[in-house]
Design a protein around this motif. Structure first.
Motif, PDB file in Angstrom:
ATOM      1  N   LEU A   1       2.874 -17.669 -18.193  1.00  0.00           N
ATOM      2  CA  LEU A   1       1.640 -18.430 -17.530  1.00  0.00           C
ATOM      3  C   LEU A   1       0.017 -18.517 -17.956  1.00  0.00           C
ATOM      4  O   LEU A   1      -0.658 -19.163 -17.575  1.00  0.00           O
ATOM      5  N   GLU A   2       0.128 -16.480 -18.147  1.00  0.00           N
ATOM      6  CA  GLU A   2      -1.456 -16.407 -18.136  1.00  0.00           C
ATOM      7  C   GLU A   2      -1.675 -17.208 -19.117  1.00  0.00           C
ATOM      8  O   GLU A   2      -2.933 -17.808 -19.869  1.00  0.00           O
TER       9      GLU A   2
ATOM     10  N   TYR B   1      -1.307 -20.174 -20.449  1.00  0.00           N
ATOM     11  CA  TYR B   1      -1.191 -21.352 -20.486  1.00  0.00           C
ATOM     12  C   TYR B   1      -2.705 -21.250 -19.558  1.00  0.00           C
ATOM     13  O   TYR B   1      -3.569 -22.237 -19.823  1.00  0.00           O
ATOM     14  N   HIS B   2      -3.055 -21.341 -18.819  1.00  0.00           N
ATOM     15  CA  HIS B   2      -4.194 -20.562 -18.091  1.00  0.00           C
ATOM     16  C   HIS B   2      -5.207 -20.273 -18.920  1.00  0.00           C
ATOM     17  O   HIS B   2      -5.966 -21.211 -19.201  1.00  0.00           O
ATOM     18  N   GLN B   3      -4.911 -19.951 -20.127  1.00  0.00           N
ATOM     19  CA  GLN B   3      -5.430 -19.570 -20.464  1.00  0.00           C
ATOM     20  C   GLN B   3      -6.095 -21.117 -22.232  1.00  0.00           C
ATOM     21  O   GLN B   3      -7.526 -21.034 -22.239  1.00  0.00           O
TER      22      GLN B   3
ATOM     23  N   ALA C   1      -8.616 -23.487 -19.627  1.00  0.00           N
ATOM     24  CA  ALA C   1     -10.028 -23.168 -19.535  1.00  0.00           C
ATOM     25  C   ALA C   1     -10.261 -23.676 -20.886  1.00  0.00           C
ATOM     26  O   ALA C   1     -11.763 -23.537 -21.052  1.00  0.00           O
TER      27      ALA C   1
ATOM     28  N   TYR D   1       3.163 -25.569 -19.395  1.00  0.00           N
ATOM     29  CA  TYR D   1       4.338 -24.570 -19.248  1.00  0.00           C
ATOM     30  C   TYR D   1       5.129 -24.846 -18.584  1.00  0.00           C
ATOM     31  O   TYR D   1       5.802 -25.720 -17.550  1.00  0.00           O
TER      32      TYR D   1
END
Ligand SMILES: [Zn+2]
Length: 161
Positions: free
Chosen positions: A50-51, A53-55, A58, A65
């Motif tokens: 998930l981390e 994915y967010h990176q 952004a 995900y």
């Protein structure tokens, strides 16, 4: 539509290649390398992290995900989001190891490359032009079809919910 998969998605990578999709995969790529490759080659980043994915999101990367518990669940998530097809057509399939499109090979040419029983039971074979791996729709195919059927069923059940 091309993908790049994170190191946890080796199994899904093999599925997608068999379904004919171009998937870059290496368990050695770190997060920064995955993001760079996705951006440079315009690949959709598939991840269970998930981390990451967010990176990626952004940074403007098309990322997805996956949180499926089974191969079938992950495949149905991909079918829902990207309309990934859930039928294998060997004319477009890629080698699960090399990501290269396999090509048909005549039966006579595989006589020394597969087991005797395989040779006598099956008539259609494909070969990876890169690694030489021989493919055929053998007994394992029943399991493959089952997983794809399960994925299709998930997709139907989730519709309208
Ligand atoms: Zn190969």
């Amino acid at each position: 539509m091309k993908f790049i998969a994170d190191g946890m998605l080796g199994k899904l990578t093999r599925w997608l290649r068999l379904l004919g999709y171009d998937v870059e995969y290496s368990s050695r790529l770190d997060d920064a390398q995955l993001i760079t490759s996705a951006k440079k080659e315009r690949r959709i980043l598939l991840t269970r992290d998930l981390e990451l994915y967010h990176q990626a999101v952004a940074k403007g990367i098309d990322a997805f995900y996956l949180d499926g518990k089974t191969g079938a669940e992950n495949l149905s998530q991909l079918a829902k989001r990207f309309n990934v097809k859930l039928d294998i057509d060997m004319a477009t399939s890629r080698c699960t190891k090399c990501n290269v499109v396999v090509r048909p090979i005549s039966k006579e040419k595989v006589v020394d490359k597969v087991e005797k029983s395989t040779f006598s039971y099956y008539n259609e074979f494909w070969e990876c032009p890169k690694c030489g791996q021989i493919y055929w729709q053998g007994a394992h195919w029943t399991r493959i079809k089952k997983t794809l059927e399960a994925a299709k069923e998930n997709l139907l059940n989730k519709k309208g919910s």
